[in-house]
Design a protein around this motif. Structure first.
Motif, PDB file in Angstrom:
ATOM      1  N   GLY A 100     112.283  54.717  49.601  1.00 51.07           N
ATOM      2  CA  GLY A 100     111.547  55.889  49.171  1.00 51.07           C
ATOM      3  C   GLY A 100     110.135  55.919  49.734  1.00 51.07           C
ATOM      4  N   VAL A 101     109.614  57.124  49.888  1.00 51.07           N
ATOM      5  CA  VAL A 101     108.244  57.309  50.376  1.00 51.07           C
ATOM      6  C   VAL A 101     107.587  58.416  49.556  1.00 51.07           C
ATOM      7  N   GLU A 102     106.372  58.164  49.121  1.00 55.19           N
ATOM      8  CA  GLU A 102     105.593  59.167  48.401  1.00 55.19           C
ATOM      9  C   GLU A 102     104.318  59.446  49.189  1.00 55.19           C
ATOM     10  N   ILE A 103     103.999  60.719  49.396  1.00 57.21           N
ATOM     11  CA  ILE A 103     102.809  61.092  50.165  1.00 57.21           C
ATOM     12  C   ILE A 103     101.935  62.025  49.323  1.00 57.21           C
ATOM     13  N   PRO A 104     100.892  61.488  48.685  1.00 56.96           N
ATOM     14  CA  PRO A 104      99.921  62.368  48.024  1.00 56.96           C
ATOM     15  C   PRO A 104      99.203  63.195  49.098  1.00 56.96           C
ATOM     16  N   ILE A 105      99.234  64.500  48.973  1.00 56.74           N
ATOM     17  CA  ILE A 105      98.689  65.377  50.008  1.00 56.74           C
ATOM     18  C   ILE A 105      97.163  65.387  49.933  1.00 56.74           C
ATOM     19  N   ALA A 106      96.525  64.938  51.006  1.00 58.73           N
ATOM     20  CA  ALA A 106      95.065  64.923  51.080  1.00 58.73           C
ATOM     21  C   ALA A 106      94.525  66.210  51.685  1.00 58.73           C
ATOM     22  N   ARG A 107      95.323  66.823  52.549  1.00 57.79           N
ATOM     23  CA  ARG A 107      94.893  68.048  53.230  1.00 57.79           C
ATOM     24  C   ARG A 107      96.124  68.885  53.547  1.00 57.79           C
ATOM     25  N   ILE A 108      95.992  70.207  53.461  1.00 57.64           N
ATOM     26  CA  ILE A 108      97.122  71.091  53.731  1.00 57.64           C
ATOM     27  C   ILE A 108      96.615  72.354  54.412  1.00 57.64           C
ATOM     28  N   GLU A 109      97.358  72.825  55.412  1.00 63.28           N
ATOM     29  CA  GLU A 109      97.005  74.036  56.142  1.00 63.28           C
ATOM     30  C   GLU A 109      98.235  74.925  56.301  1.00 63.28           C
ATOM     31  N   GLY A 110      98.025  76.228  56.203  1.00 60.95           N
ATOM     32  CA  GLY A 110      99.114  77.178  56.391  1.00 60.95           C
ATOM     33  C   GLY A 110      98.772  78.198  57.464  1.00 60.95           C
ATOM     34  N   LYS A 111      99.755  78.515  58.302  1.00 58.58           N
ATOM     35  CA  LYS A 111      99.562  79.506  59.357  1.00 58.58           C
ATOM     36  C   LYS A 111     100.703  80.516  59.311  1.00 58.58           C
ATOM     37  N   TRP A 112     100.338  81.773  59.066  1.00 57.04           N
ATOM     38  CA  TRP A 112     101.294  82.883  59.055  1.00 57.04           C
ATOM     39  C   TRP A 112     100.922  83.798  60.225  1.00 57.04           C
ATOM     40  N   LYS A 113     101.491  83.534  61.388  1.00 59.27           N
ATOM     41  CA  LYS A 113     101.191  84.328  62.587  1.00 59.27           C
ATOM     42  C   LYS A 113     102.200  85.470  62.664  1.00 59.27           C
ATOM     43  N   ALA A 114     101.781  86.651  62.240  1.00 60.07           N
ATOM     44  CA  ALA A 114     102.698  87.793  62.124  1.00 60.07           C
ATOM     45  C   ALA A 114     102.049  89.071  62.648  1.00 60.07           C
ATOM     46  N   SER A 115     101.435  88.957  63.821  1.00 63.34           N
ATOM     47  CA  SER A 115     100.852  90.119  64.518  1.00 63.34           C
ATOM     48  C   SER A 115      99.658  90.744  63.792  1.00 63.34           C
ATOM     49  N   GLN A 116      98.998  89.975  62.895  1.00 66.05           N
ATOM     50  CA  GLN A 116      97.860  90.538  62.168  1.00 66.05           C
ATOM     51  C   GLN A 116      96.693  90.892  63.084  1.00 66.05           C
ATOM     52  N   ASN A 117      96.646  90.297  64.286  1.00 69.21           N
ATOM     53  CA  ASN A 117      95.530  90.542  65.206  1.00 69.21           C
ATOM     54  C   ASN A 117      95.747  91.768  66.089  1.00 69.21           C
ATOM     55  N   ARG A 118      96.859  92.472  65.887  1.00 70.12           N
ATOM     56  CA  ARG A 118      97.147  93.665  66.669  1.00 70.12           C
ATOM     57  C   ARG A 118      96.714  94.925  65.916  1.00 70.12           C
ATOM     58  N   THR A 119      96.688  96.046  66.607  1.00 70.29           N
ATOM     59  CA  THR A 119      96.357  97.318  65.970  1.00 70.29           C
ATOM     60  C   THR A 119      97.480  97.724  65.011  1.00 70.29           C
ATOM     61  N   PRO A 120      97.192  98.613  64.051  1.00 69.50           N
ATOM     62  CA  PRO A 120      98.257  99.075  63.155  1.00 69.50           C
ATOM     63  C   PRO A 120      99.464  99.642  63.908  1.00 69.50           C
ATOM     64  N   ALA A 121      99.213 100.380  64.984  1.00 69.99           N
ATOM     65  CA  ALA A 121     100.325 100.956  65.758  1.00 69.99           C
ATOM     66  C   ALA A 121     101.147  99.869  66.422  1.00 69.99           C
TER      67      ALA A 121
END
Length: 209
Positions: A160-181
């Motif tokens: 078994g292995v247990e990893i207490p999370i010291a740091r966490i990052e999330g990336k949702w790359k879903a075209s948010q940097n584009r124009t609405p069109a």
């Protein structure tokens, strides 16, 4: 992980829900044996500041030595992903100044692993992991369904292995940097190609309703 502000997701509950929905993590270590990576199913518990991962690895896995050293490791969780063609952008018809890209969702966690070789801890981890995947089935399989001596032999081969999370990052790359069109074109194009999941993410993250 490279995190432009448009794609950053810092909400811990959103990150945790994603890990639970995509529990197969890529466990990465770096030590005297070099870089190592293994695909390991993980369970997330809401303990501590950022949560705790619990998992198990084969006793014969050479990565176990790196984990036992206590040095920081990285676990990457991946979800929906899709190629995005410039042909979907409204900007293409206007300027032609467009290039392809790739949309995806990922969560990375860092922490110092702790080895758990207690049979009771390991049995609980196996039962919890099994239940997390079997509970929705009409006739869920349980660890207790297998012969006692067989399970005991299987458990001797894992740690078994247990990893207490010291740091966490999330990336949702879903075209948010584009124009609405452009975002509308991407969502429509993905939907037409049968990728309802990424199309929905583009619509939600892009404020398209």
């Amino acid at each position: 992980m490279y995190l432009p502000s448009a794609f950053r997701e810092d909400a811990l509950d959103v990150q945790h829900d994603f890990i639970r929905a995509h529990p197969l993590g890529v466990l990465m270590t770096a030590g005297p044996g070099g870089l190592m990576a293994n695909h390991i199913p993980c369970l997330l518990y809401p303990e501590g500041e950022h949560g705790v991962l619990r998992l198990h690895v084969a006793r014969a896995n050479p990565q176990l030595a790196e984990l036992a050293s206590g040095a920081e490791c990285l676990v990457a969780f991946h979800g929906p992903q899709a190629y995005v063609t410039p042909s979907w952008y409204a900007t293409k018809a206007e300027t032609h100044k467009v290039v392809p890209t790739w949309n995806f969702v990922a969560v990375h966690v860092w922490g110092k692993p702790v080895i758990q070789d207690d049979p009771a801890w390991l049995r609980a981890q196996l039962e919890a992991l099994t239940e997390s995947q079997e509970k929705a089935r009409v006739l869920p399989w349980r660890v207790a369904d297998a012969p006692v001596d067989f399970i005991a032999a299987q458990m001797r081969a894992i740690v078994g292995v247990e990893i207490p999370i010291a740091r966490i990052e999330g990336k949702w790359k879903a075209s948010q940097n584009r124009t609405p069109a452009d975002r509308q074109g991407v969502a429509q194009g993905l939907a037409e190609e049968g990728d309802a999941v990424m199309a929905g993410l583009v619509a939600r993250r892009g404020g398209l309703g």
